[in-house]
Design a protein around this motif. Structure first.
Motif, PDB file in Angstrom:
ATOM      1  N   ARG A  32      11.121   9.723   6.947  1.00 11.22           N
ATOM      2  CA  ARG A  32      11.985   9.537   5.897  1.00 11.22           C
ATOM      3  C   ARG A  32      11.345   7.432   5.018  1.00 11.22           C
ATOM      4  NH1 ARG A  32      15.139  12.166   9.152  1.00 11.22           N
ATOM      5  NH2 ARG A  32      15.884   9.947  10.207  1.00 11.22           N
ATOM      6  N   SER A  33      11.069   7.169   6.501  1.00 13.65           N
ATOM      7  CA  SER A  33      10.769   5.780   6.023  1.00 13.65           C
ATOM      8  C   SER A  33       9.743   5.448   5.675  1.00 13.65           C
ATOM      9  CB  SER A  33      10.626   4.475   6.957  1.00 13.65           C
ATOM     10  OG  SER A  33      12.161   4.108   8.081  1.00 13.65           O
ATOM     11  N   MET A  34       8.527   6.138   5.964  1.00 16.78           N
ATOM     12  CA  MET A  34       7.518   6.503   5.023  1.00 16.78           C
ATOM     13  C   MET A  34       7.075   7.283   3.548  1.00 16.78           C
ATOM     14  SD  MET A  34       4.343   8.266   8.020  1.00 16.78           S
ATOM     15  CE  MET A  34       3.123   8.037   7.175  1.00 16.78           C
ATOM     16  N   TYR A  35       8.433   8.316   3.160  1.00 16.34           N
ATOM     17  CA  TYR A  35       8.533   8.663   2.044  1.00 16.34           C
ATOM     18  C   TYR A  35       8.781   7.192   1.503  1.00 16.34           C
ATOM     19  CZ  TYR A  35       9.521  11.006  -1.792  1.00 16.34           C
ATOM     20  OH  TYR A  35       9.789  12.352  -3.310  1.00 16.34           O
ATOM     21  N   GLY A  36      10.340   6.765   2.535  1.00 20.33           N
ATOM     22  CA  GLY A  36      10.693   6.159   1.390  1.00 20.33           C
ATOM     23  C   GLY A  36      10.232   4.739   0.736  1.00 20.33           C
ATOM     24  N   LEU A  37       9.364   4.596   1.629  1.00 21.21           N
ATOM     25  CA  LEU A  37       7.873   3.426   1.580  1.00 21.21           C
ATOM     26  C   LEU A  37       7.672   3.517   0.185  1.00 21.21           C
ATOM     27  CD1 LEU A  37       6.970   0.019   1.577  1.00 21.21           C
ATOM     28  CD2 LEU A  37       4.973   1.696   3.118  1.00 21.21           C
ATOM     29  N   VAL A  38       6.565   4.961   0.187  1.00 22.87           N
ATOM     30  CA  VAL A  38       6.478   5.872  -1.399  1.00 22.87           C
ATOM     31  C   VAL A  38       6.453   5.392  -2.359  1.00 22.87           C
ATOM     32  CG1 VAL A  38       4.910   6.909  -1.829  1.00 22.87           C
ATOM     33  CG2 VAL A  38       4.381   6.917   0.445  1.00 22.87           C
ATOM     34  N   MET A  39       8.102   5.756  -2.629  1.00 25.02           N
ATOM     35  CA  MET A  39       8.894   5.864  -3.760  1.00 25.02           C
ATOM     36  C   MET A  39       9.149   4.534  -3.879  1.00 25.02           C
ATOM     37  SD  MET A  39      11.664   8.376  -3.404  1.00 25.02           S
ATOM     38  CE  MET A  39      12.800   7.569  -2.502  1.00 25.02           C
ATOM     39  N   SER A  40       8.962   3.527  -2.860  1.00 28.25           N
ATOM     40  CA  SER A  40       9.805   1.730  -3.410  1.00 28.25           C
ATOM     41  C   SER A  40       8.173   1.335  -4.092  1.00 28.25           C
ATOM     42  CB  SER A  40      10.106   0.938  -2.383  1.00 28.25           C
ATOM     43  OG  SER A  40       9.100   0.854  -1.249  1.00 28.25           O
ATOM     44  N   LEU A  41       7.001   1.684  -3.392  1.00 27.52           N
ATOM     45  CA  LEU A  41       6.054   1.534  -3.491  1.00 27.52           C
ATOM     46  C   LEU A  41       5.568   1.999  -5.605  1.00 27.52           C
ATOM     47  CD1 LEU A  41       3.221   1.053  -0.162  1.00 27.52           C
ATOM     48  CD2 LEU A  41       3.987  -0.295  -1.780  1.00 27.52           C
ATOM     49  N   GLU A  42       5.532   2.952  -5.623  1.00 33.34           N
ATOM     50  CA  GLU A  42       5.308   3.663  -6.866  1.00 33.34           C
ATOM     51  C   GLU A  42       6.868   3.299  -7.651  1.00 33.34           C
ATOM     52  OE1 GLU A  42       6.076   7.725  -5.669  1.00 33.34           O
ATOM     53  OE2 GLU A  42       4.204   8.074  -4.794  1.00 33.34           O
ATOM     54  N   ALA A  43       7.854   2.371  -7.586  1.00 32.05           N
ATOM     55  CA  ALA A  43       8.795   2.103  -8.356  1.00 32.05           C
ATOM     56  C   ALA A  43       8.369   0.894  -9.156  1.00 32.05           C
ATOM     57  CB  ALA A  43       9.905   2.426  -7.840  1.00 32.05           C
ATOM     58  N   GLN A  44       7.873  -0.115  -7.597  1.00 33.15           N
ATOM     59  CA  GLN A  44       6.833  -1.422  -8.761  1.00 33.15           C
ATOM     60  C   GLN A  44       5.391  -1.400  -8.982  1.00 33.15           C
ATOM     61  OE1 GLN A  44       7.593  -4.225  -5.179  1.00 33.15           O
ATOM     62  NE2 GLN A  44       8.171  -2.400  -4.008  1.00 33.15           N
ATOM     63  N   ARG A  45       5.034   0.134  -8.706  1.00 35.20           N
ATOM     64  CA  ARG A  45       3.977   0.126  -9.764  1.00 35.20           C
ATOM     65  C   ARG A  45       2.805  -0.561  -8.931  1.00 35.20           C
ATOM     66  NH1 ARG A  45       7.004   0.863 -14.384  1.00 35.20           N
ATOM     67  NH2 ARG A  45       6.395   3.192 -15.954  1.00 35.20           N
ATOM     68  N   LYS A  46       2.815  -0.133  -7.387  1.00 39.43           N
ATOM     69  CA  LYS A  46       1.975  -1.348  -6.290  1.00 39.43           C
ATOM     70  C   LYS A  46       0.374  -0.179  -6.450  1.00 39.43           C
ATOM     71  CE  LYS A  46       3.857  -4.473  -4.183  1.00 39.43           C
ATOM     72  NZ  LYS A  46       4.530  -5.224  -3.224  1.00 39.43           N
ATOM     73  N   GLY A  47      -0.796  -0.632  -6.453  1.00 39.06           N
ATOM     74  CA  GLY A  47      -2.010  -0.012  -6.425  1.00 39.06           C
ATOM     75  C   GLY A  47      -1.558   0.745  -4.875  1.00 39.06           C
ATOM     76  N   GLU A  48      -1.481  -0.156  -3.625  1.00 36.45           N
ATOM     77  CA  GLU A  48      -1.077   0.552  -2.152  1.00 36.45           C
ATOM     78  C   GLU A  48      -0.325   1.947  -2.497  1.00 36.45           C
ATOM     79  OE1 GLU A  48       0.907  -1.887   0.445  1.00 36.45           O
ATOM     80  OE2 GLU A  48       1.543  -3.333  -1.323  1.00 36.45           O
TER      81      GLU A  48
END
Length: 75
Positions: A32-48
């Motif tokens: 769940r935290s891995m997926y949340g991290l993905v969503m937060s990074l995508e929301a910031q448009r971060k390359g990682e």
């Protein structure tokens, strides 16, 4: 996890990223935290975000559930 989702919902993806990273430091591989991290990074448009999504998919490979926006799985 719930705090991270609340922060994402409130439009604070950088704060959510910190929460998810802190949880992953304590609970390595928490899907769940891995997926949340993905969503937060995508929301910031971060390359990682791409690498984070690949790590999430590799960790959850073969699972028959899909996480919803609230981090709870859907079949």
């Amino acid at each position: 996890e719930r705090l991270g989702i609340a922060l994402l919902t409130a439009g604070k993806p950088a704060a959510a990223e910190r929460v998810f990273r802190a949880d992953l430091a304590k609970n390595v591989g928490n899907p769940r935290s891995m997926y949340g991290l993905v969503m937060s990074l995508e929301a910031q448009r971060k390359g990682e975000a791409v690498a984070a999504r690949q790590a999430f998919e590799a960790a959850s490979g073969g699972a028959d559930v899909v996480f919803g926006a609230d981090l709870y799985p859907r079949r």
